[in-house]
Design a protein around this motif. Structure first.
Motif, short mmCIF file in Angstrom:
data_model
loop_
_atom_site.label_atom_id
_atom_site.label_comp_id
_atom_site.label_asym_id
_atom_site.label_seq_id
_atom_site.Cartn_x
_atom_site.Cartn_y
_atom_site.Cartn_z
N TYR A 81 19.90 -21.47 -9.05
CA TYR A 81 19.78 -22.02 -7.71
C TYR A 81 18.53 -21.51 -7.01
O TYR A 81 17.88 -22.25 -6.26
CB TYR A 81 21.02 -21.70 -6.88
N VAL A 85 15.52 -23.89 -5.49
CA VAL A 85 15.01 -23.76 -4.13
C VAL A 85 13.48 -23.63 -4.13
O VAL A 85 12.78 -24.30 -3.36
CB VAL A 85 15.64 -22.55 -3.42
N PRO A 105 19.84 -28.72 -0.96
CA PRO A 105 21.25 -28.46 -0.63
C PRO A 105 22.20 -29.44 -1.32
O PRO A 105 23.34 -29.09 -1.62
CB PRO A 105 21.31 -28.61 0.89
N ILE A 108 22.68 -28.14 -4.96
CA ILE A 108 23.41 -26.87 -4.95
C ILE A 108 24.88 -27.11 -4.61
O ILE A 108 25.79 -26.58 -5.27
CB ILE A 108 22.77 -25.89 -3.95
N GLY A 109 25.12 -27.90 -3.59
CA GLY A 109 26.50 -28.22 -3.22
C GLY A 109 27.23 -28.94 -4.33
O GLY A 109 28.40 -28.66 -4.60
N ALA A 164 23.70 -34.46 1.46
CA ALA A 164 23.52 -33.00 1.54
C ALA A 164 24.66 -32.35 2.33
O ALA A 164 25.23 -31.34 1.90
CB ALA A 164 22.17 -32.68 2.18
N LEU A 168 27.68 -29.85 0.60
CA LEU A 168 27.83 -28.47 1.06
C LEU A 168 29.22 -28.22 1.64
O LEU A 168 29.84 -27.18 1.37
CB LEU A 168 26.75 -28.15 2.09
#
Length: 399
Positions: A81, A85, A105, A108-109, A164, A168
């Motif tokens: 991750y 980023v 995001p 990642i989520g 996004a 999340l």
């Protein structure tokens, strides 16, 4: 429990169709085409970096100490991750494309949500697993209504903000639920047992890295071929029809969810891979009958379904949707057969058939799209998945 999972998938499917309807009403085809091309990039990032790690985590969890397994894979995911980023921020800054920043995001989520939900499924927490799927689908529609319809973000950026936030929020909820289940199930007593985590991760994931790329070609390269030969609006039409047709995945999801713990248990008991063949084929036959019937009805009534599920500005997608559903009949059959491959670590076989599928999809798409447009892309998808299914079935029966 299978009935509960099927009922949940009906709810998820209806929410997904509502999202598709809202998209067809409020998002212009060229904007959705732009969104779809970047969404394909996000999918490539997830399947290349995150999904192989999650699959390796699930496989290792069946044979190693749970606490040690969680600690190791948490560190690996944290590093991945961080890399996402850094690279994503650099790409967004260099291209001055702020929409790219929203990809960070979102991916990642998506990874954290998938990891937590897969763990709930493996531990047979089907009710939690199903509830999170419902919340994700309904939350997607609600956020679209608030951000796109009410706030007026009727473009690709609005769709990315929606995705996004959704990923999340659901990742946080899924992590919280999985943590409660994890704490209620203490270590299985393998505390002193050493396990080659890094070596196993490399051995298990190496074929999946190539698989991610070739699988991405199978499922998403046609959008770039359409963009090359045609227009972004045509990408939007095709992506919309593809999205509706791929809802076949929802019909297959409860079968996969029910089947995975059974195969997982067989491996935990050190049973031979061939011992699960009869069970998997039984699930495949039931699913195939239901899915084939749904595809036939969809094709015959495609104009009616198109007018109900989409809008007139997306009329070229009306016929694409049932054609993609027919292709996904074979793809979802592949997913059921692959449960054994993933649990027993036969990832090289998965890579093998996807390499062939990627090659066929590119070749079919390159020849069909210039002559038949987006219909040609759908034809390429059907042929590609049909041939892949035959290959996978042969490999499944040999193991």
């Amino acid at each position: 429990m299978l009935g509960v999972l099927l009922s949940v998938q009906v709810i998820v499917a209806l929410a997904g169709l509502a999202y598709g309807k809202l998209t067809a009403l409020y998002i212009p085809p060229d904007e959705f085409g732009t969104y779809s091309l970047l969404f394909a990039v996000m999918t490539l990032v997830h399947t290349t970096f995150i999904a192989p790690c999650i699959q390796s985590f699930k496989s290792t969890l069946a044979v190693a100490n749970p606490q040690h397994t969680l600690r190791f894979y948490s560190q690996v995911l944290g590093g991945l991750y961080l890399l996402i980023v850094v690279v994503g921020s650099g790409w967004g800054w260099f291209t001055q494309n702020h929409t790219v920043i929203l990809l960070i995001p979102a991916v990642i989520g998506q990874g954290l949500y998938a990891l937590s939900n897969d763990y709930l499924n493996l531990t047979a927490r089907h009710r939690f697993f199903a509830l999170l799927q419902v919340l994700y689908a309904m939350g997607n529609v609600l956020l679209f209504w608030v951000l796109v319809v009410q706030a007026g973000q009727r473009n690709a950026t609005g769709l990315w903000i929606n995705l996004a936030i959704l990923n999340l929020l659901l990742a946080g909820l899924a992590l919280w639920t999985a943590r409660r289940v994890w704490r209620a199930n203490p270590s299985s007593g393998k505390e002193g047992e050493a396990y080659p985590y890094l070596r196993n991760l490399i051995r298990y994931s190496a074929p999946l890295l190539g698989l991610a790329f070739f699988n991405w070609i199978v499922n998403y390269a046609d959008r770039y071929l359409i963009g090359y030969f045609l227009t972004k609006a045509e990408v939007g039409y095709y992506s919309t029809g593809y999205s509706v047709g791929s809802r076949m995945l929802l019909l297959a999801a409860p079968f996969t969810a029910q089947l995975t713990p059974l195969v997982f248990q067989a491996r935990s008991q050190q049973k031979a891979a061939s011992s699960v063949n009869k069970t998997v084929i039984a699930y495949l036959k039931i699913y195939g009958l239901l899915a084939a019937t749904a595809c036939f009805v969809f094709f015959v009534l495609h104009d009616w379904f198109g007018s109900v599920l989409l809008s007139e500005q997306y009329r070229p997608a009306f016929l694409i949707a049932p054609m993609i559903a027919g292709g996904y009949l074979f793809l979802t059959g592949i997913h059921l057969l692959e449960v054994k491959f993933y649990v027993y670590g036969y990832t090289k076989l998965i890579l093998f058939h996807n390499v062939i599928g990627a090659f066929l999809n590119l070749v079919f798409g390159w020849f069909f799209i210039p002559y038949f447009g987006i219909i040609g892309a759908a034809m390429a998808t059907i042929l590609c998945f049909m041939i892949q299914f035959c290959i996978v079935l042969y490999l499944f029966l040999k193991k």
